[in-house]
Design a protein around this motif. Structure first.
Motif, short mmCIF file in Angstrom:
data_model
loop_
_atom_site.label_atom_id
_atom_site.label_comp_id
_atom_site.label_asym_id
_atom_site.label_seq_id
_atom_site.Cartn_x
_atom_site.Cartn_y
_atom_site.Cartn_z
N UNK A 1 0.84 -1.20 0.00
CA UNK A 1 0.00 0.00 0.00
C UNK A 1 0.87 1.24 0.00
N UNK A 2 0.47 2.23 -0.79
CA UNK A 2 1.18 3.50 -0.86
C UNK A 2 0.35 4.59 -0.17
N UNK A 34 -2.72 -3.81 -19.05
CA UNK A 34 -4.12 -3.80 -18.65
C UNK A 34 -4.47 -2.64 -17.73
N UNK A 35 -5.75 -2.54 -17.42
CA UNK A 35 -6.26 -1.47 -16.56
C UNK A 35 -5.80 -1.67 -15.12
N UNK A 36 -5.45 -0.58 -14.46
CA UNK A 36 -5.02 -0.63 -13.06
C UNK A 36 -6.17 -0.19 -12.18
N UNK A 37 -6.76 -1.12 -11.45
CA UNK A 37 -7.84 -0.81 -10.52
C UNK A 37 -7.25 -0.66 -9.12
N UNK A 84 -3.38 4.13 -1.19
CA UNK A 84 -3.71 3.48 -2.46
C UNK A 84 -3.06 2.12 -2.54
N UNK A 85 -3.87 1.14 -2.92
CA UNK A 85 -3.35 -0.20 -3.14
C UNK A 85 -4.06 -0.78 -4.35
N UNK A 86 -3.45 -1.81 -4.92
CA UNK A 86 -4.07 -2.49 -6.04
C UNK A 86 -5.29 -3.25 -5.54
N UNK A 87 -6.39 -3.12 -6.26
CA UNK A 87 -7.59 -3.86 -5.89
C UNK A 87 -7.46 -5.28 -6.42
#
Length: 273
Positions: A1-2, A34-37, A84-87
Motif C-alpha cells: 500500500x502507498x 491492462x487497466x489498473x484498478x 492506495x493499493x491495487x484492488x
C-alpha cells in the motif's frame, strides 16, 4: 500500500476532477499491462476506481461526483491524504480450492421446470452448496468481459428480517436460509444498460443452479432510486458507485409448484416482427 499527499484538481475544461499519482503505478504495483484498478481512502473516505495513464509513467485518479461530494470538494484546489493499493478482489489466492457440487438435472429440464419459491424450511445451506451457487453466478457472460458484478451473501437472520421489513414484496427474506444480492460496480462498467444486463445474467445463473441443486429461490427486483435500494446500500455498507440490482432469496423449498408450459407462438418472430 502507498500513502501520499496530493491536491484535488479540476481541469480547465471542467471535464475531469482528479488527483495526480506521484509514482509510476504500473511499476509500483507490478502490473505489466491492462487497466489498473485501485482502492483505499482519501481523507478517511473509502474509494475504488481505475487509474488513467497520461504517458511516461504518469497516472491520475479521476474522482466521480459522489466521491467529490463525500470529500466536501467545492471546485477549489484541495489538499488530501491518500492511501492506495491495487484492488485484488477478483484474484484467487494461491492454493485456494473452491469445492462445488454437481447436479443430476440437465440444463433444459432446469430451465423448463424452475419456478419462484417463496416458502422455505428452516434448514441451512452448507458452504459447498453456497460455493456452487456463487461459482454459477460468476460464470455468467459479461459485456466486453468487464465483469462488474459482485455478490453479497447475507446469512444473518437479523439482517434478513430487516431487509424483508423494508419491502413488503420481499417479506420471504425473513424465512430464507440466506440471500444473495447481485451488485454492479459502475467504476468498472459505466454503461448502465450493460451493467444491468450483466447482473441479470448472474442472477439467472444463480436461480437455475439453485433449482438444479434442489433449492428454492425467488428473484426480488430492486427499483432504481427506491427507498429499498437505498436501505440495502446503507445497511450493507456498499462502496460508492456500487448498486444492488437484484436480491435472491434462497432456501430449501417448503412448497411445490407444477411445471408450466410457456410456449407462445405469438411471441416468436423470424427475420422481422
Amino acid at each position: 500500500m502507498e500513502a501520499f499527499e496530493a491536491e484535488i484538481k479540476k481541469e480547465e475544461t471542467g471535464r475531469l476532477t482528479y488527483v495526480k499519482v506521484p509514482f509510476d503505478a504500473r511499476a509500483c504495483f507490478s502490473i505489466p499491462k491492462g487497466t489498473i484498478y485501485v482502492a483505499g481512502r482519501i481523507n478517511e473516505v473509502e474509494y475504488r476506481g481505475k487509474l488513467l495513464s497520461r504517458g511516461k509513467g504518469e497516472y491520475i485518479l479521476v474522482l466521480n461526483k459522489a466521491l467529490q461530494k463525500a470529500l466536501g470538494f467545492n471546485g477549489e484546489q484541495m489538499q488530501v491524504e491518500i492511501t492506495m493499493d491495487l484492488e485484488r478482489e477478483g484474484e484467487k489466492k494461491s492454493g485456494d480450492k473452491i469445492e462445488t457440487l454437481g447436479s443430476s438435472m440437465d440444463v433444459i429440464t432446469a430451465i423448463k421446470s424452475r419456478k419462484s419459491i417463496r416458502k422455505f424450511t428452516a434448514k441451512a445451506i452448507d458452504d459447498k452448496m453456497l460455493n456452487t451457487l456463487l461459482t454459477a453466478g460468476l460464470q455468467a457472460p459479461s459485456a466486453k468481459n468487464k465483469r462488474p458484478c459482485h455478490i453479497v451473501v447475507v446469512k444473518d437472520k437479523t439482517m434478513l428480517a430487516a431487509l424483508a421489513s423494508y419491502n413488503p414484496n420481499a417479506r420471504m427474506l425473513a424465512d430464507a436460509a440466506c440471500a444473495m444480492i447481485v451488485c454492479g460496480d459502475r467504476n468498472v462498467e459505466g454503461m448502465k444498460e450493460f451493467l444491468y444486463a450483466d447482473c441479470a445474467a448472474v442472477s439467472q445463473n444463480i436461480l437455475l443452479c439453485a433449482h438444479g441443486l434442489g433449492l428454492g429461490a425467488v428473484w426480488c427486483g430492486v427499483v432504481m432510486n427506491s427507498d429499498w435500494k437505498k436501505r440495502i446500500a446503507k445497511e450493507l455498507k456498499f462502496p460508492v458507485k456500487v448498486e444492488p440490482i437484484s436480491v435472491i432469496a434462497l432456501g430449501y423449498p417448503n412448497e411445490s409448484k407444477e411445471e408450466e408450459d410457456r410456449w407462445d407462438v405469438g411471441k416468436i418472430h423470424f427475420d422481422r416482427w
